[in-house]
Design an enzyme around this catalytic site. Structure first.
Site, short mmCIF file in Angstrom:
data_model
loop_
_atom_site.label_atom_id
_atom_site.label_comp_id
_atom_site.label_asym_id
_atom_site.label_seq_id
_atom_site.Cartn_x
_atom_site.Cartn_y
_atom_site.Cartn_z
NE ARG A 132 -0.58 1.88 3.54
CZ ARG A 132 0.55 2.55 3.72
NH1 ARG A 132 1.68 1.89 4.02
NH2 ARG A 132 0.59 3.85 3.58
CD GLN A 156 -3.99 2.42 6.52
OE1 GLN A 156 -4.71 2.87 7.40
NE2 GLN A 156 -4.46 2.16 5.30
CG ASP A 187 -3.68 7.49 -2.03
OD1 ASP A 187 -3.32 6.33 -2.31
OD2 ASP A 187 -3.62 7.97 -0.89
#
Length: 352
Positions: A45, A204, A245
């Site tokens: 990721r 995360q 992102d």
């Protein structure tokens, strides 16, 4: 050194981030299907690392091809489609597949399959190498901008920084985007400590960023996502920096869900809030954040925590993986080419 991903002798090796920080589980595979699943399930990721993994996954898929050269185009087209379907928001993935498509289109007619594969592998390796170099340049631009923007505070004391999700080696393969800036700022004596938001629902920030900071011996506290506004109100945070992102042409930025809330709070309290991301994350084909596809993930990510049920299986859930922070809330966007401060429509287009 953290070895997030590598590719040797036709084998992709990656650190399965779903098990961190309690277990360092490295996986080696020659299967592009397994690699695609790793991207889908967040075993791999972070937008830049997803781009690196996508490049290598295409190579694994090509290595599995057993047909003739005439059969290859249809196979390759389907392979690219399958890889691109793994994560729809992270534009770095599409940047990587586009790079390999360019190599394919430029060389298929004249090259043998063996020569074509060798050139595509070289392109995939270069994507990886470029990300490492990008992180180093980004860190330098970021630290220089922080020195400028927070000069008056730095004359009195070191800084406390807020970050969200994970943007370090685990997300990039290099030193990191936002966390790369933080690491360099720490090394140069600008930062006293880091505040890392937990980043629900997959944690995360609590699991991965905290683990990386421990590896680097950088002082930090982990907080719940909803705590940041109160810490800002108490004067406990000097600036925020996160990754991205996808960045639209006007500076609107998609990042891990929760980023928008931090940015709104930072704006309310007059605290600089930065994005750090490589140029490959900027998508100038999208005018603004409303056009960014936002992934909605499985409801069980919210209803369970590491396999433990915390809500009934029938609890209705909305589980967006990302939110969009308007460019107007950002002090600047730190890239591997420069720090862009305002005027995003013009400046982002120039550097892409």
């Amino acid at each position: 050194m953290i070895d997030a991903i590598s590719f040797q002798n036709g084998t992709l090796r990656y650190l399965d981030q779903r098990f961190l920080p309690l277990k360092e589980n490295y996986v080696a595979t020659k299967s592009h299907i397994e690699a695609i699943e790793a991207i889908k399930t967040l075993a791999v990721r972070g937008a830049p690392l997803i781009g690196v993994a996508a490049g290598y996954t295409v190579i694994l898929g090509i290595n599995a091809f057993q047909g003739s050269k005439e059969e290859f185009p249809a196979y390759f087209e389907q392979l690219i489609t399958d890889v691109e379907a793994s994560r729809p928001t992270a534009v770095n993935l599409f940047f990587a597949t586009a790079r390999l498509m360019e190599v394919y289109n430029a060389n298929y007619a004249e090259d043998s399959l063996e020569s074509l594969v060798a050139k595509m592998l070289a392109a995939a390796v270069k994507i990886h190498d470029d990300e490492i170099d990008n992180c180093d340049r980004m860190a330098r631009f970021g630290v220089d901008q922080i020195r400028k923007d927070l000069a008056s505070t730095l004359k009195k004391r070191k800084l406390t920084v807020l970050t969200h999700c994970n943007t370090g080696t685990l997300a990039t393969g290099g030193s990191g985007t936002a966390l790369g800036v933080i690491k360099l700022a720490w090394q140069e004596g600008l930062i006293e400590k880091v505040i890392t938001a937990e980043s629900r629902p997959l944690l995360q920030g609590l699991r991965l960023t905290a683990w990386e900071l421990e590896q680097e011996n950088i002082p930090f506290y982990s907080i719940s996502d909803s705590s940041s506004a109160f810490l800002m109100q108490k004067g406990m945070i000097d600036f925020g920096i996160v990754g991205a992102d996808r960045i639209a042409a006007n500076g609107d930025t998609a990042n891990k869900i929760g980023t928008y809330a931090h940015a709104v709070s930072a704006d309310r309290h007059g605290i600089p809030f930065y994005i750090a991301a490589p140029v490959s994350t900027i998508d100038i084909t999208i005018d603004n954040g409303t056009q960014i596809p936002i992934e909605e993930r499985n409801a069980d990510e919210l209803r369970t925590i590491f396999g433990t049920q915390v809500a009934t299986p029938t609890t209705p859930v909305i589980n967006y993986a990302f939110d969009v922070t308007p460019g107007e809330l950002l002090r600047g966007i730190i890239t591997d080419k420069k720090a862009v401060i305002g005027n995003y429509v013009e400046e982002l287009r120039k550097i892409v």
